[in-house]
Design an enzyme around this catalytic site. Structure first.
Site, PDB file in Angstrom:
ATOM      1  N   ASP A  77       0.823  -1.217   0.000  1.00  0.00           N
ATOM      2  CA  ASP A  77       0.000   0.000   0.000  1.00  0.00           C
ATOM      3  C   ASP A  77       0.850   1.258   0.000  1.00  0.00           C
ATOM      4  OD1 ASP A  77      -1.888  -2.195   1.101  1.00  0.00           O
ATOM      5  OD2 ASP A  77      -3.152  -0.524   0.467  1.00  0.00           O
TER       6      ASP A  77
ATOM      7  N   ASN B 172       1.616  -3.118   4.114  1.00  0.00           N
ATOM      8  CA  ASN B 172       0.690  -3.977   3.371  1.00  0.00           C
ATOM      9  C   ASN B 172      -0.277  -4.595   4.383  1.00  0.00           C
ATOM     10  OD1 ASN B 172      -0.138  -5.185   0.814  1.00  0.00           O
ATOM     11  ND2 ASN B 172       0.496  -7.111   1.731  1.00  0.00           N
TER      12      ASN B 172
HETATM   13  O1  MRU Z   1      -7.644  -3.153   2.850  1.00  0.00           O
HETATM   14  P1  MRU Z   1      -7.376  -3.564   1.433  1.00  0.00           P
HETATM   15  O2  MRU Z   1      -8.129  -4.767   1.026  1.00  0.00           O
HETATM   16  O3  MRU Z   1      -7.536  -2.416   0.481  1.00  0.00           O
HETATM   17  O4  MRU Z   1      -5.826  -3.951   1.446  1.00  0.00           O
HETATM   18  C1  MRU Z   1      -5.209  -4.267   0.232  1.00  0.00           C
HETATM   19  C2  MRU Z   1      -3.812  -4.728   0.386  1.00  0.00           C
HETATM   20  O5  MRU Z   1      -3.260  -4.757   1.459  1.00  0.00           O
HETATM   21  C3  MRU Z   1      -3.085  -5.082  -0.866  1.00  0.00           C
HETATM   22  O6  MRU Z   1      -2.116  -6.053  -0.617  1.00  0.00           O
HETATM   23  C4  MRU Z   1      -2.408  -3.840  -1.455  1.00  0.00           C
HETATM   24  O7  MRU Z   1      -3.316  -2.790  -1.578  1.00  0.00           O
HETATM   25  C5  MRU Z   1      -1.791  -4.117  -2.783  1.00  0.00           C
HETATM   26  S1  MRU Z   1      -3.020  -4.511  -3.947  1.00  0.00           S
HETATM   27  C6  MRU Z   1      -2.387  -4.754  -5.449  1.00  0.00           C
END
Ligand code: MRU
Length: 346
Positions: free
Chosen positions: A237, A247
């Site tokens: 993220d 992440n």
């Molecule tokens: O809370 P989320 O579902 O949005 O979290 C997403 C993640 O942690 C993913 O691993 C990250 O955004 C990378 S997605 C290609």
């Protein structure tokens, strides 16, 4: 048509001021498509994770600014437009992609509202191309580092087409390995509390015809210690300037276990997820999503009413636990001493 030849899902689209998105909260039971034509609904959709995953919320944010510029002319209805920019940008704090795309499209909208849509489409197209490139670079690296020709890949959360626009980041690597007949199996963690691995990654793996077995989150570190996977692949993220990576919660424990087991731990993310203005993981804001998601599963309570909980949506894996970062343009081999600013990586 069997699940195995199901076409790719394009998570998000935009036509004439309307954002179309698959509602990820309804999957895998129901395939519901949302049509969003106002900023409040978009912000709510991002907050409740109807659209989620760092690149996907980035693209949604870009389209959101284009939509806002249609609804509130930035030149004449300035206050309403700037409130929309603020609300979209702040909808989720951890993924840098949202701020990055809003900051790219909003200045264009302020001078030429019509051009904002073109810029948002460019961002979507860049994400599509990035997913293909990350898949290829990542698959090459996994095969090189493991020396194996049939890979067992552990992964967490959902990093596929749902989290980007198509194909994904870490899951794009798994998809590419599968297309090269080099995937023995994917091992997704279910990813409590919202089960992105159990609900979404399994759905995508099934659609692409990839072999997989789902595990509970707490089985990940133990299975790594027993040699059940050749590699751990995660998305990101936000990647800080020193390589520390935010992440989904649970990534850090996998990284510790991978280090202990001598298994490569690879982060796969587009360049737009790297935030050189954030020095280290300590400076990354981690979203806390409140107790309700922990005390329930899919709206069914699993704890007595009134139970308090701690619910960090993400964690930070220190750079020293990361073998390499794969982006759409380069591989940064942190374990070999490379940094995000090394001249050598490419
Ligand atoms: O809370 P989320 O579902 O949005 O979290 C997403 C993640 O942690 C993913 O691993 C990250 O955004 C990378 S997605 C290609």
């Amino acid at each position: 048509m069997s699940d195995h030849d199901a076409p790719a899902v394009r998570t998000l689209d935009y036509t004439d001021g309307v954002i179309t998105m698959i509602d990820q909260t309804a999957l895998p039971q129901d395939e519901v498509w949302l049509e969003i034509d106002n900023v409040a609904d978009l912000v709510a959709a991002i907050k409740r994770l109807s659209v989620r995953g760092a690149p996907a919320i980035g693209v949604a944010g870009a389209y959101g600014i284009a939509m806002a510029a249609r609804l509130h002319d930035p030149l004449t209805d300035t206050d309403a437009f700037e409130t929309a920019v603020h609300d979209i940008r702040e909808a989720r704090p951890t993924a840098v992609n949202l701020a990055y795309t809003v900051d790219r499209v909003a200045p264009i909208a302020r001078t030429d509202p019509a051009e904002a849509e073109a810029e948002a489409h460019r961002i979507r197209d860049e994400e599509l191309a990035a997913s293909v490139a990350m898949g290829e670079l990542g698959a090459d690296l996994v095969l090189e580092l493991t020396g194996a020709d049939s890979i067992r890949a552990m992964t967490i959360c959902n990093t596929g087409g749902l989290a980007t626009v198509e194909r994904g980041t870490a899951l794009a690597v798994i998809q590419t390995l599968n297309e090269r007949s080099a995937l023995a199996e994917a091992i997704p963690l279910e990813t409590r509390p919202l089960l992105q691995g159990g609900r979404l990654t399994t759905w995508e793996l099934q659609r692409m015809g990839a072999p997989f077995r789902l595990i509970v989150d707490s089985a990940g570190p133990f299975l790594l210690s027993r040699g059940a996977a050749d590699v751990v692949l995660i998305g990101a993220d936000r990647i800080a300037a020193n390589g520390d990576t935010a992440n989904k919660i649970g990534s850090f424990s996998l990284a510790l276990a991978a280090k202990h087991a001598g298994v490569p731990f690879i982060v796969v993310a587009p360049e737009s997820t790297i935030d050189m203005s954030t020095a280290s993981g300590d400076d990354i804001e981690i979203e806390d999503r409140g107790p309700a998601e922990v005390a329930s599963v899919r709206s069914t309570a699993i704890a007595p009413e009134g139970t308090d909980a701690i619910n960090p949506a993400f964690d930070v894996t220190p750079a020293e636990l990361i073998t390499a970062i794969v982006t759409d343009t380069r591989i940064i081999r942190l374990a070999a001493g490379e940094t995000l600013t090394s001249e050598a990586n490419g």
